[in-house]
Motif scaffolding. Structure first.
Motif, PDB file in Angstrom:
ATOM      1  N   LEU A  62       0.800  -1.229   0.000  1.00 38.63           N
ATOM      2  CA  LEU A  62       0.000   0.000   0.000  1.00 38.63           C
ATOM      3  C   LEU A  62       0.831   1.276   0.000  1.00 38.63           C
ATOM      4  N   GLU A  63       2.096   1.179   0.396  1.00 43.45           N
ATOM      5  CA  GLU A  63       2.922   2.368   0.535  1.00 43.45           C
ATOM      6  C   GLU A  63       3.060   3.189  -0.755  1.00 43.45           C
ATOM      7  N   PRO A  64       3.127   2.569  -1.935  1.00 48.16           N
ATOM      8  CA  PRO A  64       3.246   3.379  -3.155  1.00 48.16           C
ATOM      9  C   PRO A  64       2.088   4.349  -3.375  1.00 48.16           C
ATOM     10  N   PHE A  65       0.962   4.125  -2.714  1.00 47.37           N
ATOM     11  CA  PHE A  65      -0.211   4.973  -2.911  1.00 47.37           C
ATOM     12  C   PHE A  65      -0.429   5.928  -1.735  1.00 47.37           C
ATOM     13  N   ALA A  66       0.500   5.904  -0.772  1.00 46.06           N
ATOM     14  CA  ALA A  66       0.353   6.719   0.435  1.00 46.06           C
ATOM     15  C   ALA A  66       1.068   8.059   0.287  1.00 46.06           C
ATOM     16  N   GLY A  67       0.885   8.916   1.282  1.00 46.24           N
ATOM     17  CA  GLY A  67       1.563  10.206   1.310  1.00 46.24           C
ATOM     18  C   GLY A  67       3.046  10.041   1.592  1.00 46.24           C
ATOM     19  N   THR A  68       3.735  11.152   1.728  1.00 47.65           N
ATOM     20  CA  THR A  68       5.191  11.107   1.891  1.00 47.65           C
ATOM     21  C   THR A  68       5.628  10.427   3.184  1.00 47.65           C
ATOM     22  N   ASN A  69       4.782  10.418   4.186  1.00 47.51           N
ATOM     23  CA  ASN A  69       5.125   9.772   5.453  1.00 47.51           C
ATOM     24  C   ASN A  69       4.815   8.270   5.452  1.00 47.51           C
ATOM     25  N   GLY A  70       4.254   7.791   4.364  1.00 45.82           N
ATOM     26  CA  GLY A  70       3.976   6.371   4.265  1.00 45.82           C
ATOM     27  C   GLY A  70       2.760   5.937   5.066  1.00 45.82           C
ATOM     28  N   VAL A  71       2.601   4.646   5.175  1.00 49.96           N
ATOM     29  CA  VAL A  71       1.484   4.056   5.915  1.00 49.96           C
ATOM     30  C   VAL A  71       1.933   3.804   7.346  1.00 49.96           C
ATOM     31  N   GLY A  72       1.263   4.433   8.301  1.00 49.59           N
ATOM     32  CA  GLY A  72       1.655   4.320   9.698  1.00 49.59           C
ATOM     33  C   GLY A  72       1.207   3.024  10.349  1.00 49.59           C
ATOM     34  N   GLN A  73       1.902   2.676  11.431  1.00 43.48           N
ATOM     35  CA  GLN A  73       1.567   1.448  12.154  1.00 43.48           C
ATOM     36  C   GLN A  73       0.171   1.515  12.764  1.00 43.48           C
ATOM     37  N   ALA A  74      -0.217   2.696  13.229  1.00 44.32           N
ATOM     38  CA  ALA A  74      -1.545   2.828  13.836  1.00 44.32           C
ATOM     39  C   ALA A  74      -2.639   2.519  12.817  1.00 44.32           C
ATOM     40  N   GLY A  75      -2.469   3.029  11.614  1.00 43.27           N
ATOM     41  CA  GLY A  75      -3.452   2.764  10.569  1.00 43.27           C
ATOM     42  C   GLY A  75      -3.503   1.287  10.195  1.00 43.27           C
ATOM     43  N   LEU A  76      -2.340   0.648  10.130  1.00 36.47           N
ATOM     44  CA  LEU A  76      -2.293  -0.775   9.805  1.00 36.47           C
ATOM     45  C   LEU A  76      -2.940  -1.617  10.901  1.00 36.47           C
ATOM     46  N   ARG A  77      -2.702  -1.231  12.153  1.00 41.16           N
ATOM     47  CA  ARG A  77      -3.309  -1.967  13.272  1.00 41.16           C
ATOM     48  C   ARG A  77      -4.837  -1.814  13.244  1.00 41.16           C
ATOM     49  N   ALA A  78      -5.297  -0.609  12.922  1.00 43.20           N
ATOM     50  CA  ALA A  78      -6.739  -0.391  12.817  1.00 43.20           C
ATOM     51  C   ALA A  78      -7.323  -1.239  11.684  1.00 43.20           C
ATOM     52  N   MET A  79      -6.599  -1.325  10.573  1.00 42.39           N
ATOM     53  CA  MET A  79      -7.031  -2.141   9.440  1.00 42.39           C
ATOM     54  C   MET A  79      -7.116  -3.613   9.841  1.00 42.39           C
ATOM     55  N   LEU A  80      -6.118  -4.096  10.582  1.00 38.16           N
ATOM     56  CA  LEU A  80      -6.116  -5.496  11.009  1.00 38.16           C
ATOM     57  C   LEU A  80      -7.275  -5.773  11.967  1.00 38.16           C
ATOM     58  N   GLY A  81      -7.524  -4.840  12.878  1.00 37.27           N
ATOM     59  CA  GLY A  81      -8.646  -5.015  13.795  1.00 37.27           C
ATOM     60  C   GLY A  81      -9.966  -5.119  13.050  1.00 37.27           C
ATOM     61  N   ALA A  82     -10.124  -4.253  12.044  1.00 35.77           N
ATOM     62  CA  ALA A  82     -11.344  -4.300  11.229  1.00 35.77           C
ATOM     63  C   ALA A  82     -11.416  -5.605  10.439  1.00 35.77           C
ATOM     64  N   ALA A  83     -10.283  -6.046   9.898  1.00 34.26           N
ATOM     65  CA  ALA A  83     -10.255  -7.278   9.110  1.00 34.26           C
ATOM     66  C   ALA A  83     -10.674  -8.478   9.957  1.00 34.26           C
ATOM     67  N   GLU A  84     -10.150  -8.561  11.168  1.00 38.60           N
ATOM     68  CA  GLU A  84     -10.488  -9.692  12.039  1.00 38.60           C
ATOM     69  C   GLU A  84     -11.946  -9.643  12.470  1.00 38.60           C
ATOM     70  N   ALA A  85     -12.416  -8.467  12.853  1.00 32.44           N
ATOM     71  CA  ALA A  85     -13.799  -8.341  13.324  1.00 32.44           C
ATOM     72  C   ALA A  85     -14.791  -8.643  12.203  1.00 32.44           C
ATOM     73  N   LEU A  86     -14.551  -8.099  11.026  1.00 33.75           N
ATOM     74  CA  LEU A  86     -15.461  -8.315   9.903  1.00 33.75           C
ATOM     75  C   LEU A  86     -15.434  -9.768   9.431  1.00 33.75           C
ATOM     76  N   SER A  87     -14.256 -10.348   9.382  1.00 34.96           N
ATOM     77  CA  SER A  87     -14.142 -11.744   8.935  1.00 34.96           C
ATOM     78  C   SER A  87     -14.831 -12.686   9.915  1.00 34.96           C
ATOM     79  N   ASN A  88     -14.639 -12.448  11.200  1.00 37.15           N
ATOM     80  CA  ASN A  88     -15.276 -13.298  12.205  1.00 37.15           C
ATOM     81  C   ASN A  88     -16.795 -13.143  12.173  1.00 37.15           C
ATOM     82  N   ALA A  89     -17.263 -11.912  11.922  1.00 33.55           N
ATOM     83  CA  ALA A  89     -18.706 -11.682  11.819  1.00 33.55           C
ATOM     84  C   ALA A  89     -19.281 -12.420  10.609  1.00 33.55           C
TER      85      ALA A  89
END
Length: 209
Positions: A150-177
């Motif tokens: 995803l980094e090639p499509f991100a801003g100059t600071n790249g993709v942060g760890q907080a955003g990735l962790r939020a994405m993983l939390g959503a992925a697990e919750a949605l998949s389990n649902a």
């Protein structure tokens, strides 16, 4: 039957001894079935030995403890999940929407293939610091892969760890649902896709002009 006829009968073919890797694959497959049918609470080394038709020492030699078995199951799922995601990424277009769709669809599909097994294994993993470490390592590999993709499509600071962790939390919750039937697989994939695109979009919006 005469003694001559008896001698003419072919003897039973000797049972082929499985290699260590093949035996472990067999044991893991049986363990997944037990978790699927009876839940992770029912999974013990003795029960696995009984269901796999092997002696207890064989199972203990492969996993040592129940915690070791649970860790092996989680790693097994992680390896297959990453293989699916890697193959899908290789076949996708180098665009944010395409890559986000691949990540979302692959993650949800992998969890759905394991039904309710992987949530049960994940829950069991959280009870031990050592097993939690293994879970974190597997999560870290997934997040690192997503960052690279995803980094090639991100801003100059790249993709942060907080955003990735939020994405993983959503992925697990949605998949389990989706696995429990609370929502459909398509709904899970669409919502996760939107979350990934929005997460990357925020890095662009906040990048220096």
């Amino acid at each position: 039957m005469s003694s001559t006829e008896e001698k003419a009968q072919p003897s039973a073919a000797p049972r082929r001894r499985l290699s260590r890797a093949d035996r472990q694959r067999q044991l893991l497959d049986v363990a997944w079935r037990l978790v699927r049918e009876e839940g992770s609470e029912a999974l013990t080394l003795a029960r696995l030995a009984d269901q796999a038709g092997v002696t207890k020492p064989i199972v203990y030699d492969h996993f040592i403890t129940r915690s070791g078995l649970l860790a092996a199951l989680y790693k097994d799922f992680d390896v297959r999940q990453m293989a699916v995601i890697n193959a899908a990424i290789e076949a996708s277009e180098p665009e944010l929407e395409s890559r986000a769709q691949v990540i979302a669809s692959s993650f949800v599909e992998c969890v759905l293939l394991q039904g309710r097994e992987i949530p049960g294994v994940s829950a069991a993993l959280s009870g031990s610091p050592e097993l939690e470490r293994i879970k974190r390592e597997c999560e870290g590999k997934f997040l690192d892969k997503c960052r690279v993709v995803l980094e090639p499509f991100a801003g100059t600071n790249g993709v942060g760890q907080a955003g990735l962790r939020a994405m993983l939390g959503a992925a697990e919750a949605l998949s389990n649902a989706a696995a429990t039937g609370e929502i459909s697989a398509d709904e899970a994939k669409q919502e996760l896709f939107a979350s990934i695109v929005a997460m990357v979009g925020r890095t662009v919006d906040t990048s220096p002009s």
